[in-house]
Motif scaffolding. Sequence first.
Motif, mmCIF file in Angstrom:
data_model
loop_
_atom_site.group_PDB
_atom_site.id
_atom_site.type_symbol
_atom_site.label_atom_id
_atom_site.label_comp_id
_atom_site.label_asym_id
_atom_site.label_seq_id
_atom_site.Cartn_x
_atom_site.Cartn_y
_atom_site.Cartn_z
ATOM 1 N N THR A 158 -0.251 16.144 -2.294
ATOM 2 C CA THR A 158 -0.194 14.981 -3.187
ATOM 3 C C THR A 158 -0.309 13.657 -2.440
ATOM 4 O O THR A 158 -0.476 12.617 -3.048
ATOM 5 N N LEU A 159 -0.177 13.699 -1.135
ATOM 6 C CA LEU A 159 -0.481 12.506 -0.336
ATOM 7 C C LEU A 159 -1.216 12.970 0.896
ATOM 8 O O LEU A 159 -0.844 13.977 1.511
ATOM 9 N N LYS B 17 2.335 2.163 -3.282
ATOM 10 C CA LYS B 17 1.331 2.778 -4.148
ATOM 11 C C LYS B 17 1.124 4.254 -3.783
ATOM 12 O O LYS B 17 1.169 5.123 -4.657
ATOM 13 N N VAL B 18 0.935 4.547 -2.505
ATOM 14 C CA VAL B 18 0.642 5.945 -2.147
ATOM 15 C C VAL B 18 1.868 6.840 -2.329
ATOM 16 O O VAL B 18 1.734 8.014 -2.659
ATOM 17 N N GLU C 69 4.226 11.255 -8.343
ATOM 18 C CA GLU C 69 3.869 11.327 -9.760
ATOM 19 C C GLU C 69 3.364 12.708 -10.196
ATOM 20 O O GLU C 69 3.715 13.165 -11.291
ATOM 21 N N PRO C 70 2.543 13.401 -9.390
ATOM 22 C CA PRO C 70 2.057 14.716 -9.840
ATOM 23 C C PRO C 70 3.182 15.711 -10.118
ATOM 24 O O PRO C 70 2.984 16.691 -10.833
ATOM 25 N N ARG D 181 4.149 6.385 -4.701
ATOM 26 C CA ARG D 181 4.191 6.621 -6.146
ATOM 27 C C ARG D 181 3.202 7.719 -6.529
ATOM 28 O O ARG D 181 3.534 8.647 -7.276
ATOM 29 N N GLU D 182 1.991 7.627 -5.986
ATOM 30 C CA GLU D 182 0.963 8.611 -6.327
ATOM 31 C C GLU D 182 1.260 9.985 -5.727
ATOM 32 O O GLU D 182 0.709 10.989 -6.171
ATOM 33 N N ALA D 183 2.130 10.019 -4.726
ATOM 34 C CA ALA D 183 2.508 11.306 -4.138
ATOM 35 C C ALA D 183 3.560 12.014 -4.981
ATOM 36 O O ALA D 183 3.574 13.238 -5.051
ATOM 37 N N GLU E 182 0.846 -1.206 0.000
ATOM 38 C CA GLU E 182 0.000 0.000 0.000
ATOM 39 C C GLU E 182 0.879 1.254 0.000
ATOM 40 O O GLU E 182 0.633 2.196 -0.755
#
Lengths: 244, 263
Positions: free
Chosen positions: A197-198, A101-102, A108-109, A104-106, A98
């Motif tokens: 972003t997170l 994933k978070v 990526e923007p 990466r999503e933090a 998990e």
Amino acid sequence: MSQKTEKLIDKKGLRLDGRKPDELRPIKIEVGVLSNADGSAYIEQGKNKILAAVYGPKELHPKHMALPDRMVLRCRYHMAPFSVQERKSPAPSRREIELSKVIREAIEPAIFVEYYPRTAIDVFVEVLQADGSTRCTSITAASLALADAGVPMRDLVVACSAGKVEDTIVLDLMDAEDKVGSADVPVAYMPNLGVITLLQMDGILTPEEFEKAVNLAIEGCKKIYALQKEALKAKYVSVKEVEE
Amino acid sequence: MSTIVVRVKQKQIAQLIAKGKRLDGRGLTDYREIKVEQGIIEKAEGSARVLLGKTEVMVGVKIETGEPFPDTPNEGVLTVNAELVPLASPTFEPGPPDENSIELARVVDRGIRESKAIELDKLCITPGKKVFVIFVDIYVLNHDGNLIDASSLAAMAALLNTKMFNYEIEEGEIKIKPGCTSLPVRRHPVSVTFAKINDRLVVDPWLEEEQVMDARLTITTDDDGNICAVQKGGSGYFTPKQVFEAVQVAKEKAAEIRKKLGW
């Protein structure tokens, strides 16, 4: 360990390690620490010791995973077996999956993913020692490693946690506060753009406390951001010295 | 892949949202129709099926005995697992849980755990040795968007439906007595998920909205309107203002849902 009976905040309003509620732990950052990686960073935040490395942009394997109009960002957050009190199995846990994933999503923007179609960037984060808020410290290090690799970014991503310990909203939770405290709010932030972003939370907070915690975490992010930029510059200053 | 179709629709979806409308006729903060059915699997101690529009999720609760966590020797154990079953969507593949199903399970778990919805201290048999272990298994049967909210509702509905056999403890062993009682559930966490599309937030995104969204935000609140779990997802961002506005909407929507379901 009898940490539960210990008071997390003493009569003077100071925390276990003597910090004030809105004080960060001591932070040490170094950029470009691994010779094989395209970019890397090492960070110490209190007892957290975290290494981040970036490989890429590079060709993606398996090839069918490649995207025609953008790069694929991959991220692995991993804890060393010796990073915590009781040995952690090196196999990736559900928590680590998990967090990968978070994280990466933090980050990526921040990246101009459309500049590198059909490629991949791998971000590897190894937690060598963990003492609370490791996902935040990891993000701070990972975005520096990306910058070190020369990946075009909108801003550095910086992260910091806030939480509630004995009815006080505090900044930058360490392990003991995370375990016994009543809430943990990790926040990742891009200071130049003013965006989050997170954002995660566990525990119980009123909406007012939550807002206070998010704002406090953002203030913490801004302080770490200054250290991040300093560390990035320091790498090039030292290179110059060698040449002379 | 449906990405080309989605991109054609992306503009249309975004334009409508700018006007406060949505492709399926809902307002920006409207949920799809919620249907809850409980007790549909007789062999499970508790079960429920939730329909959120066309999204369909089934949850089964099984209770076993096991060892407690070392840091909570006097409490029962809660385990939440999610399966994105291949029959639910062309994008779901068979195999071990991927990051999406792990995230789904952990967000649902966080809402139930942090709100202290279940009185886990009442599920201890022998402190430090034997406790009841509650397995909450989320089974996604049809994916039409917003699996988090559908799964959270189904998990709570199944827990509220869960029956435990009556028992006595004799020298650390369980002796089953006739009859059964409900699982001690005291809180009703409800998650509310937002999608950010073209800088606007919409509640309860369906599949096409999820495919074009920039980022996702889930806020779980308890019966008192306090926040017990938050999760941002997707590769976009939120401004602090958007987050704080979402908290207010989440609180109102969760209260509406709780009222509607009689929780």
